[in-house]
Design a protein around this motif. Structure first.
Motif, mmCIF file in Angstrom:
data_model
loop_
_atom_site.group_PDB
_atom_site.id
_atom_site.type_symbol
_atom_site.label_atom_id
_atom_site.label_comp_id
_atom_site.label_asym_id
_atom_site.label_seq_id
_atom_site.Cartn_x
_atom_site.Cartn_y
_atom_site.Cartn_z
ATOM 1 N N THR A 85 -64.833 -24.125 -4.117
ATOM 2 C CA THR A 85 -64.844 -24.013 -5.578
ATOM 3 C C THR A 85 -65.413 -22.688 -6.045
ATOM 4 O O THR A 85 -65.067 -22.216 -7.127
ATOM 5 C CB THR A 85 -65.666 -25.150 -6.202
ATOM 6 O OG1 THR A 85 -67.012 -25.081 -5.700
ATOM 7 C CG2 THR A 85 -65.067 -26.507 -5.848
ATOM 8 N N GLY A 86 -66.278 -22.066 -5.234
ATOM 9 C CA GLY A 86 -66.938 -20.848 -5.660
ATOM 10 C C GLY A 86 -66.679 -19.666 -4.756
ATOM 11 O O GLY A 86 -67.439 -18.697 -4.776
ATOM 12 N N GLY A 87 -65.623 -19.718 -3.971
ATOM 13 C CA GLY A 87 -65.292 -18.625 -3.070
ATOM 14 C C GLY A 87 -63.792 -18.505 -2.944
ATOM 15 O O GLY A 87 -63.037 -19.284 -3.533
ATOM 16 N N PRO A 88 -63.326 -17.546 -2.163
ATOM 17 C CA PRO A 88 -61.881 -17.382 -2.008
ATOM 18 C C PRO A 88 -61.261 -18.534 -1.235
ATOM 19 O O PRO A 88 -61.912 -19.173 -0.413
ATOM 20 C CB PRO A 88 -61.757 -16.067 -1.242
ATOM 21 C CG PRO A 88 -63.052 -15.925 -0.514
ATOM 22 C CD PRO A 88 -64.083 -16.538 -1.405
ATOM 23 N N ALA A 89 -59.986 -18.790 -1.517
ATOM 24 C CA ALA A 89 -59.239 -19.794 -0.766
ATOM 25 C C ALA A 89 -58.685 -19.224 0.522
ATOM 26 O O ALA A 89 -58.482 -19.947 1.498
ATOM 27 C CB ALA A 89 -58.094 -20.344 -1.616
ATOM 28 N N TRP A 112 -57.753 -14.118 -1.934
ATOM 29 C CA TRP A 112 -56.971 -14.938 -2.866
ATOM 30 C C TRP A 112 -57.880 -16.037 -3.404
ATOM 31 O O TRP A 112 -58.457 -16.810 -2.638
ATOM 32 C CB TRP A 112 -55.764 -15.550 -2.152
ATOM 33 C CG TRP A 112 -54.825 -14.523 -1.599
ATOM 34 C CD1 TRP A 112 -54.793 -14.042 -0.323
ATOM 35 C CD2 TRP A 112 -53.805 -13.819 -2.319
ATOM 36 N NE1 TRP A 112 -53.810 -13.089 -0.201
ATOM 37 C CE2 TRP A 112 -53.182 -12.931 -1.409
ATOM 38 C CE3 TRP A 112 -53.353 -13.858 -3.638
ATOM 39 C CZ2 TRP A 112 -52.140 -12.101 -1.780
ATOM 40 C CZ3 TRP A 112 -52.317 -13.028 -4.011
ATOM 41 C CH2 TRP A 112 -51.715 -12.164 -3.086
ATOM 42 N N TRP A 113 -57.995 -16.109 -4.721
ATOM 43 C CA TRP A 113 -58.948 -16.999 -5.373
ATOM 44 C C TRP A 113 -58.237 -18.090 -6.166
ATOM 45 O O TRP A 113 -57.151 -17.874 -6.724
ATOM 46 C CB TRP A 113 -59.847 -16.213 -6.325
ATOM 47 C CG TRP A 113 -60.858 -15.363 -5.623
ATOM 48 C CD1 TRP A 113 -60.642 -14.180 -4.972
ATOM 49 C CD2 TRP A 113 -62.270 -15.633 -5.495
ATOM 50 N NE1 TRP A 113 -61.819 -13.698 -4.456
ATOM 51 C CE2 TRP A 113 -62.823 -14.563 -4.758
ATOM 52 C CE3 TRP A 113 -63.088 -16.661 -5.939
ATOM 53 C CZ2 TRP A 113 -64.187 -14.501 -4.450
ATOM 54 C CZ3 TRP A 113 -64.444 -16.602 -5.649
ATOM 55 C CH2 TRP A 113 -64.980 -15.538 -4.913
ATOM 56 N N SER A 114 -58.894 -19.252 -6.252
ATOM 57 C CA SER A 114 -58.455 -20.338 -7.127
ATOM 58 C C SER A 114 -59.708 -21.081 -7.594
ATOM 59 O O SER A 114 -60.067 -22.127 -7.048
ATOM 60 C CB SER A 114 -57.516 -21.296 -6.387
ATOM 61 O OG SER A 114 -57.057 -22.318 -7.266
ATOM 62 N N PRO A 115 -60.401 -20.548 -8.597
ATOM 63 C CA PRO A 115 -61.676 -21.135 -9.024
ATOM 64 C C PRO A 115 -61.523 -22.581 -9.515
ATOM 65 O O PRO A 115 -60.465 -22.988 -9.994
ATOM 66 C CB PRO A 115 -62.118 -20.221 -10.177
ATOM 67 C CG PRO A 115 -61.394 -18.935 -9.941
ATOM 68 C CD PRO A 115 -60.076 -19.328 -9.356
ATOM 69 N N ASP A 116 -62.603 -23.321 -9.400
ATOM 70 C CA ASP A 116 -62.660 -24.699 -9.887
ATOM 71 C C ASP A 116 -64.000 -24.878 -10.582
ATOM 72 O O ASP A 116 -65.052 -24.733 -9.946
ATOM 73 C CB ASP A 116 -62.528 -25.659 -8.710
ATOM 74 C CG ASP A 116 -62.420 -27.121 -9.139
ATOM 75 O OD1 ASP A 116 -62.196 -27.365 -10.343
ATOM 76 O OD2 ASP A 116 -62.542 -27.999 -8.267
ATOM 77 N N PRO A 117 -63.984 -25.164 -11.905
ATOM 78 C CA PRO A 117 -62.818 -25.403 -12.770
ATOM 79 C C PRO A 117 -62.137 -24.100 -13.165
ATOM 80 O O PRO A 117 -62.648 -23.015 -12.892
ATOM 81 C CB PRO A 117 -63.428 -26.103 -13.983
ATOM 82 C CG PRO A 117 -64.820 -25.544 -14.055
ATOM 83 C CD PRO A 117 -65.256 -25.362 -12.629
#
Length: 262
Positions: free
Chosen positions: A18-22, A89-94
């Motif tokens: 949630t707080g780092g790169p995918a 490559w990032w995908s933050p949550d939320p």
């Protein structure tokens, strides 16, 4: 886009940190970049050797544990040299998102826009100039030459869009982003007059709504994007929204008075 990449097809973005790169690696060409946005990812290229070394030192244990993916090179170029840690490559949550009719200009500025500012807007008229404006003076300089080339490729294919704000023929603000499914992911904005970036966001949102788009993605949460109207959305819901059908109509591109947004 008719050309597709499947670089991220095996990546479970819903389970990414949630707080780092995918993920790290792959490359930066138009097809790979569009595939990333389709999967709820956006790129953050390293700007120098120090950043590459920092990425490896901070995340190598997560890569070894399988929590962060290390993707094979695609040949598209991704930053400094061929090191996979040069491209995250990032995908933050939320995920901070804005409804197309939910961009906030502020009541005082909206009154100025209605009553005194002779500004006009357009879309996709000066995409590369907007990229240049967004890159100007930014530190870290994440909008690298390779990323800009890939974005221009997406623009030429109709997947990346810009909104421009004009005063007496001068470009005074803009924003650009990538449309994937029913979502327009906003990458960056700039202004040369106070409030012009907000007007650009509101204008692109209105045009995307007219095309049938459903959601704007602000990518990184911050007080600034909250002031524009962004609200946090759980990543699982964001990915479900992203999987919907694309906007059914072309983005309207002609010149329009900015006063209509006030």
């Amino acid at each position: 886009m008719s050309e597709m990449s499947e670089v991220f097809a095996g990546l479970d973005v819903a389970r990414a940190p949630t707080g780092g790169p995918a993920a790290f690696g792959a490359g930066l060409d138009a097809e790979v970049l569009f595939d990333a946005y389709r999967h709820g990812l956006f790129p953050l290229p390293a700007v120098d050797d120090y950043t590459i070394a920092f990425n490896e030192a901070r995340f190598e244990d997560a890569v070894a544990a399988g929590e962060v993916a290390l993707l094979p090179a695609t040949g598209g170029g991704g930053g400094v040299g061929a090191d996979p840690y040069a491209l995250a490559w990032w995908s933050p949550d939320p995920r901070p998102v804005i409804a197309p009719d939910g961009v906030r200009l502020g009541s005082r500025f909206a009154r100025r826009l209605r009553n005194g500012l002779d500004w006009w807007t357009s879309a996709d008229r000066a995409f590369e100039s907007v990229l240049a404006g967004c890159a100007e003076g930014r530190r870290p300089a994440w909008l690298t030459r390779e990323l800009r080339a890939a974005l221009v490729g997406l623009h030429e294919r109709g997947a990346a869009h810009s909104a421009e704000v004009w005063e007496d023929g001068e470009l005074i603000g803009g924003v650009f982003g990538v449309a994937a499914g029913p979502v327009l992911s906003l990458d960056s904005m700039f202004h040369r007059r106070s409030g012009a970036a907000r007007v650009a966001v509101a204008d692109l949102a209105a045009r995307f709504a007219a095309a049938g788009g459903r959601l704007l993605d602000a990518q990184w949460d911050s007080p600034h994007v909250r002031s524009l109207g962004a609200v946090p959305m759980p990543r699982a819901r964001y990915l479900a929204e992203l999987a919907g059908p694309p906007a059914p109509r072309p983005l309207p591109a002609g010149p329009l008075p900015a006063a209509r947004l006030g």
